[in-house]
Structure formats: structure tokens, C-alpha cells
Design a protein around this motif. Sequence first.
Motif, short mmCIF file in Angstrom:
data_model
loop_
_atom_site.label_atom_id
_atom_site.label_comp_id
_atom_site.label_asym_id
_atom_site.label_seq_id
_atom_site.Cartn_x
_atom_site.Cartn_y
_atom_site.Cartn_z
N TYR A 227 7.27 28.43 -1.00
CA TYR A 227 7.58 29.80 -0.57
C TYR A 227 7.09 30.84 -1.57
CZ TYR A 227 10.56 27.02 2.42
OH TYR A 227 11.01 26.08 3.32
N GLY A 228 6.30 30.39 -2.53
CA GLY A 228 5.74 31.29 -3.52
C GLY A 228 6.12 30.87 -4.92
N ARG A 229 5.14 30.82 -5.80
CA ARG A 229 5.40 30.36 -7.17
C ARG A 229 6.33 31.32 -7.92
NH1 ARG A 229 1.21 26.64 -8.85
NH2 ARG A 229 1.18 27.42 -10.99
N LYS A 230 6.14 32.61 -7.71
CA LYS A 230 7.01 33.59 -8.38
C LYS A 230 8.44 33.50 -7.86
CE LYS A 230 3.30 36.89 -9.25
NZ LYS A 230 2.76 38.23 -8.93
N PHE A 231 8.57 33.32 -6.55
CA PHE A 231 9.91 33.17 -5.98
C PHE A 231 10.58 31.91 -6.53
CE2 PHE A 231 12.49 31.09 -2.64
CZ PHE A 231 13.56 31.97 -2.64
N ALA A 232 9.82 30.84 -6.66
CA ALA A 232 10.37 29.58 -7.18
C ALA A 232 10.85 29.76 -8.61
CB ALA A 232 9.31 28.48 -7.10
N VAL A 233 10.06 30.46 -9.44
CA VAL A 233 10.46 30.71 -10.83
C VAL A 233 11.71 31.58 -10.87
CG1 VAL A 233 9.79 31.85 -12.98
CG2 VAL A 233 8.13 30.44 -11.75
N PHE A 234 11.73 32.65 -10.08
CA PHE A 234 12.88 33.57 -10.08
C PHE A 234 14.15 32.88 -9.58
CE2 PHE A 234 15.64 36.34 -7.61
CZ PHE A 234 16.03 37.27 -8.57
N ALA A 235 14.06 32.21 -8.43
CA ALA A 235 15.25 31.60 -7.82
C ALA A 235 15.80 30.48 -8.69
CB ALA A 235 14.91 31.08 -6.43
N SER A 236 14.92 29.65 -9.25
CA SER A 236 15.39 28.56 -10.12
C SER A 236 16.03 29.11 -11.39
CB SER A 236 14.25 27.60 -10.46
OG SER A 236 13.21 28.28 -11.17
N ALA A 237 15.48 30.22 -11.92
CA ALA A 237 16.06 30.85 -13.11
C ALA A 237 17.42 31.47 -12.78
CB ALA A 237 15.12 31.92 -13.66
N PHE A 238 17.53 32.08 -11.61
CA PHE A 238 18.81 32.65 -11.20
C PHE A 238 19.89 31.57 -11.10
CE2 PHE A 238 21.87 33.69 -7.90
CZ PHE A 238 22.36 34.92 -8.35
N LEU A 239 19.56 30.45 -10.46
CA LEU A 239 20.51 29.35 -10.33
C LEU A 239 20.83 28.74 -11.69
CD1 LEU A 239 19.12 27.61 -7.11
CD2 LEU A 239 21.17 29.03 -7.31
N PHE A 240 19.84 28.69 -12.56
CA PHE A 240 20.03 28.17 -13.92
C PHE A 240 21.04 29.03 -14.68
CE2 PHE A 240 18.37 27.93 -18.41
CZ PHE A 240 18.78 26.63 -18.66
N GLY A 241 20.87 30.34 -14.60
CA GLY A 241 21.81 31.23 -15.26
C GLY A 241 23.19 31.15 -14.65
N LEU A 242 23.26 31.15 -13.33
CA LEU A 242 24.54 31.10 -12.63
C LEU A 242 25.30 29.82 -12.95
CD1 LEU A 242 26.20 32.71 -10.52
CD2 LEU A 242 25.08 31.32 -8.76
N PHE A 243 24.58 28.70 -13.04
CA PHE A 243 25.21 27.40 -13.25
C PHE A 243 25.91 27.30 -14.60
CE2 PHE A 243 25.18 22.76 -14.10
CZ PHE A 243 25.85 22.34 -12.95
N HIS A 244 25.52 28.12 -15.56
CA HIS A 244 26.18 28.08 -16.87
C HIS A 244 27.60 28.62 -16.81
CE1 HIS A 244 22.18 27.14 -18.39
NE2 HIS A 244 22.72 26.85 -19.55
N GLY A 245 27.91 29.45 -15.80
CA GLY A 245 29.27 29.90 -15.58
C GLY A 245 29.91 30.59 -16.76
N ASN A 246 29.12 31.39 -17.47
CA ASN A 246 29.61 32.07 -18.67
C ASN A 246 29.17 33.53 -18.59
OD1 ASN A 246 29.52 33.16 -21.47
ND2 ASN A 246 30.21 31.11 -22.02
N ILE A 247 30.11 34.45 -18.67
CA ILE A 247 29.83 35.86 -18.46
C ILE A 247 28.81 36.42 -19.44
CG2 ILE A 247 31.68 36.75 -19.95
CD1 ILE A 247 32.19 38.89 -17.78
N VAL A 248 28.70 35.82 -20.61
CA VAL A 248 27.73 36.27 -21.61
C VAL A 248 26.46 35.42 -21.58
CG1 VAL A 248 27.32 36.66 -24.06
CG2 VAL A 248 29.58 37.12 -23.09
N GLN A 249 26.64 34.12 -21.43
CA GLN A 249 25.51 33.20 -21.50
C GLN A 249 24.64 33.19 -20.24
OE1 GLN A 249 26.57 29.06 -21.89
NE2 GLN A 249 24.67 28.54 -22.95
N SER A 250 25.24 33.44 -19.09
CA SER A 250 24.50 33.33 -17.84
C SER A 250 23.29 34.28 -17.77
CB SER A 250 25.43 33.57 -16.65
OG SER A 250 26.28 32.45 -16.46
N PRO A 251 23.43 35.57 -18.10
CA PRO A 251 22.24 36.44 -18.09
C PRO A 251 21.18 35.98 -19.09
CG PRO A 251 24.24 37.76 -18.10
CD PRO A 251 24.65 36.35 -18.37
#
Length: 324
Positions: free
Chosen positions: A186-210
Motif C-alpha cells: 500500500y506504499g513504502r512510506k505508508f508502511a514505514v509510518f504505520a509500522s512506526a506508529f504501532l511500534f510507538g503505541l505498543f510501548h504503552g508509555n506516555i513519554v516513551q511512545s512518541p
Amino acid sequence: MQPEQKALYKRLRHEFGVSAIVLLVYYAIMNAAVALVDIVDAVAYTLISIMTCPSYSVDALVNELVDRLLGNGWGYALAVAIGLLLLLVWKKPRAFRAYTRVEKPMTVRAFSGLFSLVIAAQLVFTVLYVVVEFFLNLVGLSAESSAQAASGGADTFSMFLYAGLLAPISEEILFRGLILRSLEPYGRKFAVFASAFLFGLFHGNIVQSPYAFVVGLVLGYTAIEYSIGWAMLLHMFNNLILGDTLPRLLSPLPELVQEAAIYGIIVVCALVGLVYLAVERHAVADYFTKKRIHPVCLKCFFTSPAVIALGIIMVFNMLMVLFL
């Protein structure tokens, strides 16, 4: 909205949601594995303590158990083993060959620039912590425990093994392997962005996630433009150097000197990263202007029920820590 468009949106939400479902399953496995290992360890340690020293203080035993559980990384290691085994059964060995394919050779200049950007991302963590802490203090709360959990080094061998080696390998296979490659059509940039978003979200830490989101962008770019092996190496270096080795080396020095040295290194890396971006400015500009992320992909990704469910759970984790 036309029926064809509704069908397309439904299909995309489902396909994008698979990544979130995988993370929800892995999250359940991780919590179950950690709980199992902690229970077994706590029971065994308590029995041994009572048998070897019947007059053992209950308060002392409880304090020791808490320290053991906080430093026990074997549950996370078990979760990694179970997760990789299930992934291997599900996707078969051929999928791993697709994850590890080399796109183009890495250069010393590119690796140095990417490594500097990963280390420089720590500035995001620092600035965000100051801002979040300021506003939380206004309502009587604090993000200090979240910051400590995110930046604390490995005090035991098991946590060192997990944080320094197992986590980078397993997380890269999961986020920059399975998730990124499944979204790549669905697009290399979308893949990078979406996987990074899920990576940050998965850490579940208000400071560490961003912070993890920013690092995830660099690691995702590295994996999709070069190879997942280089992303693993950057991830390991980041965890081992900033998370463990550097604090240990500086520990004999006064606390003020330690902080100055660490932030000095981060600032230098940030400057190196900026120089790298300046030198590669034409390539960077070309990368961002060509084949932009399609708005439909973003809309379907963020409205996927599985992604929303994962977000609710992780945001709950972030907020729960603030009230403990």
C-alpha cells in the motif's frame, strides 16, 4: 459513499487491522509469560527463603521479591520465544527470507547518519518528558515513573539479555518484518509510518511512545531501503549504548557530570544527524515529495477497529501508570 468504495474501505480496515490483532495477541502472550515466570520465581524464592531461614522477616522478603520481579527478564524472553515460534508456524520460513531481503548495500556515511538520528531522537524523549511533566504537575500528577521505566538500565543479566539483544531482534522481526512488509503493497512510506506508529503505541508509555515512534520511522526507513539486519543493528546499538553501557561507564562520576556527558553525546549526534540531512537534502526532499501516502490508507488505518482497540488498551496503560 458508493458501495464499491464502502467495500474497499472495509477490506482495507480489515487488512490494516491484522497488524493490530497480531500485536494484541503478542501483548497477551507477553503478559501471560511474565506473570507465569514471576509467579513460579516468587513461589520458589519464598519457599527457599523460609526453609533456609525460618525467622526471615516478612517485610524483608516482600522487598526482595519486588526487586526480583522488577529485574526478572525471563518472562519477556519466554514471550519472545513463544511469539517467534507462532510466527514461524504461521508464516513459514519463507516469510523470514522475505523479511531479510537486502534492498541496497549500506554505506558508512548512511549508517553513521542513521545511527546519529536514532541517538538524537532521545531529545524527543527529553523534551516531551519536560513538557508532559509540567502539565501533569498542574493537576497533581507526575510522569516520573514512566520516564524511569523507559530509561532505566538493565540491572540483571536476564533484563540485559532481553533489552539489549532479544527485544531488538524480536521487535524488528515483528514491526519491520511482518508488519512493515505486509503494509508495503500500500506504499513504502505508508508502511514505514504505520509500522512506526504501532511500534510507538505498543510501548504503552506516555513519554516513551512518541520517542519510539520517531525511532521507528528511522528503523523502518532503514529496513525498507537497506535491510532489516541493519535496523536490528541500529536498534541494538541504541538499547545497549544509551540504555545500559553508557550509564554504567559513567556511574563512578558525579550525577551532574553523568547527565552532562550523556546529553552532550546526544547533542553531538543530533548535530551529526542534521549535517547528514543537510548533505542528503536533495535525496531527502525527493523522498518526501514522490509517492506520498494516500489519504485513504491513513483513513482506513486509523479507523480500523483493531487499531482503535489496541490504542485504547495502550492509552489505558499510559494513564494507569500515572495514578499508581
